[in-house]
Scaffold this motif. Structure first.
Motif, PDB file in Angstrom:
ATOM      1  N   GLN A  88     -73.220  -1.955 -19.121  1.00 14.57           N
ATOM      2  CA  GLN A  88     -73.511  -2.729 -20.320  1.00 14.57           C
ATOM      3  C   GLN A  88     -72.878  -4.125 -20.290  1.00 14.57           C
ATOM      4  O   GLN A  88     -73.211  -4.962 -21.119  1.00 14.57           O
ATOM      5  N   GLN A  89     -71.976  -4.389 -19.341  1.00 13.19           N
ATOM      6  CA  GLN A  89     -71.254  -5.661 -19.328  1.00 13.19           C
ATOM      7  C   GLN A  89     -71.531  -6.486 -18.070  1.00 13.19           C
ATOM      8  O   GLN A  89     -70.749  -7.347 -17.701  1.00 13.19           O
ATOM      9  N   TYR A  90     -72.658  -6.232 -17.420  1.00  9.49           N
ATOM     10  CA  TYR A  90     -72.924  -6.889 -16.153  1.00  9.49           C
ATOM     11  C   TYR A  90     -73.371  -8.334 -16.315  1.00  9.49           C
ATOM     12  O   TYR A  90     -73.180  -9.163 -15.428  1.00  9.49           O
ATOM     13  N   ARG A  91     -74.008  -8.674 -17.446  1.00  8.36           N
ATOM     14  CA  ARG A  91     -74.614  -9.992 -17.617  1.00  8.36           C
ATOM     15  C   ARG A  91     -73.580 -11.104 -17.471  1.00  8.36           C
ATOM     16  O   ARG A  91     -72.523 -11.095 -18.107  1.00  8.36           O
ATOM     17  N   ASP A  92     -73.879 -12.075 -16.597  1.00  8.39           N
ATOM     18  CA  ASP A  92     -72.997 -13.230 -16.350  1.00  8.39           C
ATOM     19  C   ASP A  92     -71.625 -12.835 -15.819  1.00  8.39           C
ATOM     20  O   ASP A  92     -70.642 -13.564 -15.999  1.00  8.39           O
ATOM     21  N   SER A  93     -71.531 -11.693 -15.166  1.00 10.06           N
ATOM     22  CA  SER A  93     -70.293 -11.295 -14.512  1.00 10.06           C
ATOM     23  C   SER A  93     -70.290 -11.815 -13.079  1.00 10.06           C
ATOM     24  O   SER A  93     -71.269 -12.399 -12.604  1.00 10.06           O
ATOM     25  N   TRP A  94     -69.187 -11.592 -12.349  1.00 11.74           N
ATOM     26  CA  TRP A  94     -69.146 -11.989 -10.940  1.00 11.74           C
ATOM     27  C   TRP A  94     -70.245 -11.280 -10.160  1.00 11.74           C
ATOM     28  O   TRP A  94     -70.924 -11.904  -9.321  1.00 11.74           O
ATOM     29  N   GLY A  95     -70.417  -9.992 -10.428  1.00 12.49           N
ATOM     30  CA  GLY A  95     -71.445  -9.232  -9.736  1.00 12.49           C
ATOM     31  C   GLY A  95     -72.840  -9.777  -9.987  1.00 12.49           C
ATOM     32  O   GLY A  95     -73.685  -9.822  -9.079  1.00 12.49           O
ATOM     33  N   TYR A  96     -73.100 -10.194 -11.206  1.00 14.18           N
ATOM     34  CA  TYR A  96     -74.399 -10.762 -11.579  1.00 14.18           C
ATOM     35  C   TYR A  96     -74.710 -11.986 -10.729  1.00 14.18           C
ATOM     36  O   TYR A  96     -75.790 -12.103 -10.139  1.00 14.18           O
ATOM     37  N   TRP A  97     -73.747 -12.914 -10.643  1.00 14.75           N
ATOM     38  CA  TRP A  97     -73.985 -14.148  -9.890  1.00 14.75           C
ATOM     39  C   TRP A  97     -73.990 -13.891  -8.393  1.00 14.75           C
ATOM     40  O   TRP A  97     -74.735 -14.551  -7.644  1.00 14.75           O
ATOM     41  N   HIS A  98     -73.208 -12.942  -7.935  1.00 13.67           N
ATOM     42  CA  HIS A  98     -73.210 -12.597  -6.515  1.00 13.67           C
ATOM     43  C   HIS A  98     -74.572 -12.055  -6.103  1.00 13.67           C
ATOM     44  O   HIS A  98     -75.129 -12.459  -5.074  1.00 13.67           O
ATOM     45  N   ILE A  99     -75.116 -11.163  -6.909  1.00 13.07           N
ATOM     46  CA  ILE A  99     -76.407 -10.554  -6.581  1.00 13.07           C
ATOM     47  C   ILE A  99     -77.532 -11.580  -6.637  1.00 13.07           C
ATOM     48  O   ILE A  99     -78.434 -11.579  -5.789  1.00 13.07           O
ATOM     49  N   LEU A 100     -77.515 -12.479  -7.617  1.00  8.65           N
ATOM     50  CA  LEU A 100     -78.566 -13.483  -7.714  1.00  8.65           C
ATOM     51  C   LEU A 100     -78.670 -14.338  -6.451  1.00  8.65           C
ATOM     52  O   LEU A 100     -79.756 -14.798  -6.089  1.00  8.65           O
ATOM     53  N   HIS A 101     -77.521 -14.558  -5.788  1.00 13.92           N
ATOM     54  CA  HIS A 101     -77.528 -15.394  -4.588  1.00 13.92           C
ATOM     55  C   HIS A 101     -77.671 -14.589  -3.300  1.00 13.92           C
ATOM     56  O   HIS A 101     -77.933 -15.171  -2.241  1.00 13.92           O
ATOM     57  N   GLN A 102     -77.507 -13.260  -3.377  1.00 14.35           N
ATOM     58  CA  GLN A 102     -77.550 -12.441  -2.173  1.00 14.35           C
ATOM     59  C   GLN A 102     -78.758 -11.503  -2.121  1.00 14.35           C
ATOM     60  O   GLN A 102     -79.184 -11.106  -1.037  1.00 14.35           O
ATOM     61  N   ALA A 103     -79.287 -11.163  -3.274  1.00 13.28           N
ATOM     62  CA  ALA A 103     -80.317 -10.122  -3.342  1.00 13.28           C
ATOM     63  C   ALA A 103     -81.709 -10.671  -3.041  1.00 13.28           C
ATOM     64  O   ALA A 103     -81.929 -11.884  -2.962  1.00 13.28           O
ATOM     65  N   SER A 104     -82.653  -9.747  -2.900  1.00 15.18           N
ATOM     66  CA  SER A 104     -84.052 -10.123  -2.749  1.00 15.18           C
ATOM     67  C   SER A 104     -84.579 -10.644  -4.081  1.00 15.18           C
ATOM     68  O   SER A 104     -83.957 -10.462  -5.126  1.00 15.18           O
ATOM     69  N   LYS A 105     -85.742 -11.299  -4.056  1.00 13.56           N
ATOM     70  CA  LYS A 105     -86.329 -11.816  -5.286  1.00 13.56           C
ATOM     71  C   LYS A 105     -86.592 -10.700  -6.287  1.00 13.56           C
ATOM     72  O   LYS A 105     -86.378 -10.862  -7.495  1.00 13.56           O
ATOM     73  N   GLU A 106     -87.051  -9.568  -5.777  1.00 15.67           N
ATOM     74  CA  GLU A 106     -87.341  -8.432  -6.663  1.00 15.67           C
ATOM     75  C   GLU A 106     -86.067  -7.928  -7.334  1.00 15.67           C
ATOM     76  O   GLU A 106     -86.052  -7.661  -8.538  1.00 15.67           O
ATOM     77  N   GLU A 107     -85.004  -7.814  -6.555  1.00 15.59           N
ATOM     78  CA  GLU A 107     -83.734  -7.358  -7.113  1.00 15.59           C
ATOM     79  C   GLU A 107     -83.186  -8.386  -8.112  1.00 15.59           C
ATOM     80  O   GLU A 107     -82.654  -8.017  -9.162  1.00 15.59           O
ATOM     81  N   GLY A 108     -83.322  -9.657  -7.774  1.00 14.40           N
ATOM     82  CA  GLY A 108     -82.857 -10.706  -8.675  1.00 14.40           C
ATOM     83  C   GLY A 108     -83.580 -10.677 -10.000  1.00 14.40           C
ATOM     84  O   GLY A 108     -82.966 -10.843 -11.061  1.00 14.40           O
TER      85      GLY A 108
END
Length: 287
Positions: A194-214
């Motif tokens: 419930q607290q993932y939005r705008d967390s470190w993990g959120y920004w890490h995934i946006l830059h590392q994940a596939s477009k679908e995952e992003g």
């Protein structure tokens, strides 16, 4: 030297029935406040003000943190939610105003100016962070860096007042403590869907994940089971544990270089919660 009692002193200004009943307050900035008190207590001429300066700084920080809890939009129509929002605004203003009152009565006008300038700098850094977030122009490393700067800025303002022998150590020690604090909070967020939005993990995934995952991570109403699988795939929580472990080692190395072994020992005790957290079975498994 007086024992550390800033949280108890601050409670006098924070513990009101109306606030407790109708809204929540942010966590007291314990690490940074205790750290400031420890450094100021060793000042040859300002040690007598260590409690006052630490208290007012913690109240300003609580005031800003309380304002950060206010939702951007005001769509809440239900009476309880609306009252909570209003009290956050008023409580934040009240906590911040106490530093003017306490310092002016103590004749510490110079510090009012120092802290006021620091507040402006905190707000500038926050706007920079929010702008980068809106533009999706933020890396995970930048997120941590800016989060640490925002949390430390108010306390960093005391660098000009520190004892000469500690002036150069203050920014680095403060930065390492604050980084540990931020990483500890991010670990907690990484373990809650419930607290993932705008967390470190959120920004890490946006830059590392596939477009679908992003796209899934950015969705307004994501599938939390799918979100969790992405979190596990990119090892968000283990990476944060490793970052905290690395930061804690840097902090311990830095403390060993301090001229005052008494201060180094006290700072080790302040940082003990980080060490205890890293020694838990779960942490040892992730590191």
């Amino acid at each position: 030297m007086n024992s550390y009692r800033i949280p108890e002193m601050a409670r006098k200004y924070m513990d009101y029935d109306m606030i407790r009943q109708h809204t929540d307050l942010p966590v007291f900035p314990e690490f940074r406040t205790h750290l400031l008190y420890a450094f100021l207590s060793r000042h040859s001429s300002l040690s007598g003000y260590s409690e006052l300066f630490s208290l007012v700084t913690s109240l300003v920080q609580i005031g800003m943190d309380t304002h950060d809890l206010v939702s951007i939009t005001n769509n809440a129509k239900e009476t309880k939610a609306a009252r909570s929002r209003q009290l956050k605004v008023l409580a934040g203003d009240y906590f911040s105003s106490r530093f003017y009152y306490l310092l002016s009565h103590a004749g510490q006008i110079e510090l009012i100016g120092i802290l006021s300038n620091a507040i402006c700098e905190v707000n500038r850094k926050k706007m920079n962070l929010y702008q980068k977030m809106r533009q999706l122009n933020l890396t995970a490393d930048d997120y941590i860096k800016l989060s640490v700067e925002i949390r430390a800025q108010l306390y960093l303002a005391f660098a000009c007042l520190m004892e000469e022998s500690l002036r150069h150590a203050w920014p680095e020690v403060l930065g390492l403590f604050t980084r540990c604090e931020v990483l500890l909070l991010e670990i907690g967020r990484s373990e809650s869907a419930q607290q993932y939005r705008d967390s470190w993990g959120y920004w890490h995934i946006l830059h590392q994940a596939s477009k679908e995952e992003g796209k899934h991570v950015q969705a307004e109403d994501p599938d939390y089971a799918k979100l969790r699988s992405i979190w596990l795939k990119y090892k968000i929580t283990p990476q944060l544990y490793q970052m905290l472990d690395s930061c804690m080692k840097q902090l311990q190395d830095k403390l060993q270089t301090l001229e005052s072994k008494e201060l180094a020992k006290e700072l080790q005790l302040i940082g003990e919660p980080f060490a205890r957290y890293l020694s838990t079975p779960k942490a040892l498994e992730e590191i």
